[in-house]
Design an enzyme around this catalytic site. Structure first.
Site, PDB file in Angstrom:
ATOM      1  N   LYS A 170      70.565  25.969 -79.757  1.00 36.29           N
ATOM      2  CA  LYS A 170      71.392  26.879 -80.558  1.00 36.29           C
ATOM      3  C   LYS A 170      72.855  26.429 -80.527  1.00 36.29           C
ATOM      4  CE  LYS A 170      72.472  31.820 -80.637  1.00 36.29           C
ATOM      5  NZ  LYS A 170      72.043  33.152 -80.182  1.00 36.29           N
ATOM      6  N   GLU A 190      71.510  20.094 -70.140  1.00 39.41           N
ATOM      7  CA  GLU A 190      70.179  19.490 -69.971  1.00 39.41           C
ATOM      8  C   GLU A 190      69.693  18.885 -71.288  1.00 39.41           C
ATOM      9  OE1 GLU A 190      71.119  22.504 -69.143  1.00 39.41           O
ATOM     10  OE2 GLU A 190      70.316  23.132 -67.202  1.00 39.41           O
ATOM     11  N   GLY A 245      68.264  33.291 -78.093  1.00 39.07           N
ATOM     12  CA  GLY A 245      67.433  32.139 -77.724  1.00 39.07           C
ATOM     13  C   GLY A 245      65.997  32.526 -77.404  1.00 39.07           C
ATOM     14  N   ARG A 246      65.828  33.522 -76.534  1.00 36.19           N
ATOM     15  CA  ARG A 246      64.466  33.894 -76.113  1.00 36.19           C
ATOM     16  C   ARG A 246      63.708  34.676 -77.172  1.00 36.19           C
ATOM     17  NH1 ARG A 246      68.582  36.077 -73.582  1.00 36.19           N
ATOM     18  NH2 ARG A 246      68.852  38.330 -73.376  1.00 36.19           N
ATOM     19  N   GLU A 263      65.394  37.776 -68.475  1.00 36.59           N
ATOM     20  CA  GLU A 263      66.724  37.451 -68.969  1.00 36.59           C
ATOM     21  C   GLU A 263      67.290  38.632 -69.763  1.00 36.59           C
ATOM     22  OE1 GLU A 263      67.302  33.009 -69.599  1.00 36.59           O
ATOM     23  OE2 GLU A 263      67.771  33.811 -71.571  1.00 36.59           O
ATOM     24  N   HIS A 311      41.450  33.282 -57.564  1.00 35.55           N
ATOM     25  CA  HIS A 311      41.208  32.435 -56.391  1.00 35.55           C
ATOM     26  C   HIS A 311      42.511  32.072 -55.696  1.00 35.55           C
ATOM     27  CE1 HIS A 311      36.927  31.835 -57.315  1.00 35.55           C
ATOM     28  NE2 HIS A 311      37.365  32.117 -58.527  1.00 35.55           N
ATOM     29  N   LYS A 336      75.667  27.425 -66.796  1.00 35.75           N
ATOM     30  CA  LYS A 336      76.085  26.352 -67.696  1.00 35.75           C
ATOM     31  C   LYS A 336      77.472  25.808 -67.310  1.00 35.75           C
ATOM     32  CE  LYS A 336      73.199  27.649 -71.612  1.00 35.75           C
ATOM     33  NZ  LYS A 336      72.988  27.750 -73.039  1.00 35.75           N
TER      34      LYS A 336
HETATM   35  C1  G6Q Z   1      67.972  32.576 -74.134  1.00 36.03           C
HETATM   36  C2  G6Q Z   1      69.060  32.009 -73.376  1.00 36.03           C
HETATM   37  C3  G6Q Z   1      68.840  30.606 -72.891  1.00 36.03           C
HETATM   38  C4  G6Q Z   1      69.030  29.548 -73.967  1.00 36.03           C
HETATM   39  C5  G6Q Z   1      69.085  28.194 -73.314  1.00 36.03           C
HETATM   40  C6  G6Q Z   1      69.248  27.087 -74.296  1.00 36.03           C
HETATM   41  O1  G6Q Z   1      67.975  33.655 -74.632  1.00 36.03           O
HETATM   42  O2  G6Q Z   1      70.246  32.137 -74.069  1.00 36.03           O
HETATM   43  O3  G6Q Z   1      67.593  30.446 -72.312  1.00 36.03           O
HETATM   44  O4  G6Q Z   1      68.009  29.604 -74.901  1.00 36.03           O
HETATM   45  O5  G6Q Z   1      70.136  28.190 -72.398  1.00 36.03           O
HETATM   46  O6  G6Q Z   1      70.410  27.248 -75.052  1.00 36.03           O
HETATM   47  P1  G6Q Z   1      70.660  26.367 -76.319  1.00 36.03           P
HETATM   48  O7  G6Q Z   1      69.598  26.681 -77.325  1.00 36.03           O
HETATM   49  O8  G6Q Z   1      72.024  26.751 -76.815  1.00 36.03           O
HETATM   50  O9  G6Q Z   1      70.594  24.935 -75.896  1.00 36.03           O
END
Ligand code: G6Q
Length: 527
Positions: A197, A203, A258-259, A344, A375, A496
């Site tokens: 996003k 990462e 994001g989620r 989250e 198990h 971050k």
């Molecule tokens: C989700 C969070 C988080 C995010 C990641 C990746 O709701 O905001 O999990 O999706 O940190 O972020 P980017 O899509 O900006 O790389």
């Protein structure tokens, strides 16, 4: 949290499910169906009075008004000043949704059309790499919300996938993830989707630059990047800076968390995997659950019921965790996905006014597919000292009807729920298993371990969409009742920024001013 519910809890907390099940109409009263999902919540430690008090709690929180505000695009993500409109992404009825005076539906549909074009091209073998070879490997580079949803749904719908395409996911900044996922792959046949996003996440950007070098090592011309990279982002400038052709960029918007982004461009790897029609069926399923949630009375509203049951255990039984147990191998990443969606969203200790809450908020979500969990950790659920409410998720039909596997799978699911609820008394053990009292105590199951059964006919794209939306809205309802903001994630933002500072310190000799333990760890790593 609520006096009347607290008093009621004291009255019924020791009531056993064995007692409650003497009411022969209980299952009928505690089962609701909608959009292909049957929710049997009879195996919960509650009475009709409990539920009616919980519905009252939801009314006091003005839940219906809050649901309307989310769907209408009010800026309910107040700490980020944003609307929360993942429901618009699957608004298959196309009713206008206005954000800042503009209907967003035409843009939503344009991006879906772009995604469809790209997917069709790749699936038909018409997307070619720099040397003219067909693209066979599609690797999504993303993390968190830009990874867990597509991973879960790609596994979830693998049965519907085009098997000659190899869909992979790289998320961890640990180079092992990159190296292992690309091991043995031909760069000429590999397309990377950089899903971010913000397009700044450490990462993801690190993996994306490594991918770029990996492609350039094979082709040595910058123009090849255009044929091997797609970006999914809200940050056009950063995408261009990276060197991805803007025509290979699919947009999404700040009102998509994001989620909650699986139905946005972030769902591209899933669409490539299962095809355009199946992806639209997934969206249809979400939309059906959205409509159910938006319009149905609270008493018949599946996400609301699920949420209130969760509140009952979390805030009155002081339960800390909740297990999600899908009896379907395709849903092997479902619990991991929900873990992020829930933890989250509702892992907050400050209410909307900015005050510290004096009650429990989001639970710890965890789980594994059955029967593997049986198990491993079910022992603690059956006989441990902790109360762990479980969601059992199962299907009538298997997508792989081989022998009697499915009958065995489902027999296990029903048996586990039954054993958790009713247990086995010492008296029963002494009558049926042993005369040795000492041994009988060890073989006694108290029961009264609660669970929900979520039953569906078959794992189709539609039903997966409805199931995900069921949980998304459950999380929303709980956030409203806890009076917290479910759609920000300052804890993630913290991670971050802090790692970046230490990263620069690895390569400098500057004096460290962290705590002693962190300083010692940095020095150990430097050396
Ligand atoms: C989700 C969070 C988080 C995010 C990641 C990746 O709701 O905001 O999990 O999706 O940190 O972020 P980017 O899509 O900006 O790389």
């Amino acid at each position: 949290m609520n006096r009347s519910l607290q008093k009621h809890y004291e009255e019924i907390k020791d009531l056993h499910l064995r007692e409650l099940f003497k009411d022969k109409s209980r299952v009928k009263k505690f089962t609701k169906q909608a959009v292909g999902i049957t929710l049997d919540y009879s195996m919960n430690r509650m009475t009709e009075e409990t539920l009616s008090k919980l519905f009252e709690l939801a009314r006091e929180a003005d839940l219906k008004t809050e649901i309307g505000r989310m769907f209408r695009g009010s800026k309910i993500n107040e700490t980020e000043g944003r609307a929360v409109l993942h429901t618009a992404l699957r608004n298959r009825g196309n009713t206008p949704v206005v954000v800042d005076g503009k209907d967003i539906m035409p843009r939503v549909n344009e991006v879906l059309a772009q995604m469809s074009e790209i997917s069709n091209k790749i699936r038909a073998g018409k997307w070619r790499g720099f040397s003219g070879k067909k693209i066979k490997n599609i690797i999504n580079i993303g993390i968190g919300g830009s990874d867990l949803g597509p991973v879960m749904a790609s596994f979830g719908l693998k049965h519907y996938s085009q098997r000659d395409l190899n869909i992979k996911f790289i998320s961890n900044v640990d180079a092992t993830h990159f190296v292992e996922e690309t091991y043995g792959l031909d760069p000429e046949e590999t397309l990377f989707i950089v899903a971010s996003k913000t397009f700044t996440t450490q990462e993801t950007m690190t993996n994306a630059y490594t991918a770029k070098s990996w492609i350039l090592a094979a082709s040595a011309t910058e123009s090849s990047v255009a044929k091997h990279f797609i970006a999914l982002s809200t940050n056009k400038e950063a995408v261009i800076d990276f060197g991805i052709d803007p025509s290979n960029m699919l947009e999404f918007w700040d009102w998509v968390g994001g989620r909650y982004s699986l139905c946005s461009a972030i769902g591209l790897p899933v669409m490539i995997n299962v095809g355009v029609d199946n992806f639209f069926k997934l969206l249809d399923g979400y939309h059906q659950m959205d409509n159910h949630f938006k319009t149905m009375e609270l008493e018949d509203n599946l996400p609301v019921i699920l949420a209130l049951i969760g509140i009952w255990y979390n805030n009155f039984f002081a339960v800390e965790t909740s297990a999600v147990l899908p009896y379907d191998q395709y849903l092997s990443r479902f619990a991991a996905y929900l873990q992020q969606a829930d933890m989250e969203s509702n892992g907050k200790n400050i209410n909307k006014k900015g005050e510290k809450v004096n009650y429990q908020t989001g639970p710890i979500i965890w789980g594994e597919p059955g029967t593997n969990g049986q198990h491993a950790f079910y022992q603690l659920i059956h006989q441990g000292t902790k109360l762990i409410p479980c969601d059992f998720i199962g299907f009538k039909e298997s997508l792989n009807p081989v022998g009697d596997h499915h009958q065995k799978l489902m027999a296990n699911m029903f048996a586990q729920a039954e054993a958790m609820a009713f247990g086995k008394t010492t008296k029963e053990v002494l009558e049926t298993e042993t005369k040795d009292e000492w041994l009988a105590y060890h073989k006694t199951f108290e029961g009264n371990r609660p669970s929900n059964k979520i039953l569906m006919n078959k794992l189709t794209p539609e039903i997966l969409g409805s199931l995900i939306a069921l949980y998304e809205h459950k999380i929303f309802v709980q956030g409203i009742i806890w009076n917290i903001f479910s759609f920000d994630q300052w804890g993630v933002q913290l991670g971050k920024v802090c790692a970046n500072r230490i990263l620069t310190e690895f390569n400098s000799a500057e004096v460290l001013c962290h705590d002693d333990s962190t300083n010692a760890a940095i020095k150990w790593f430097r050396s």
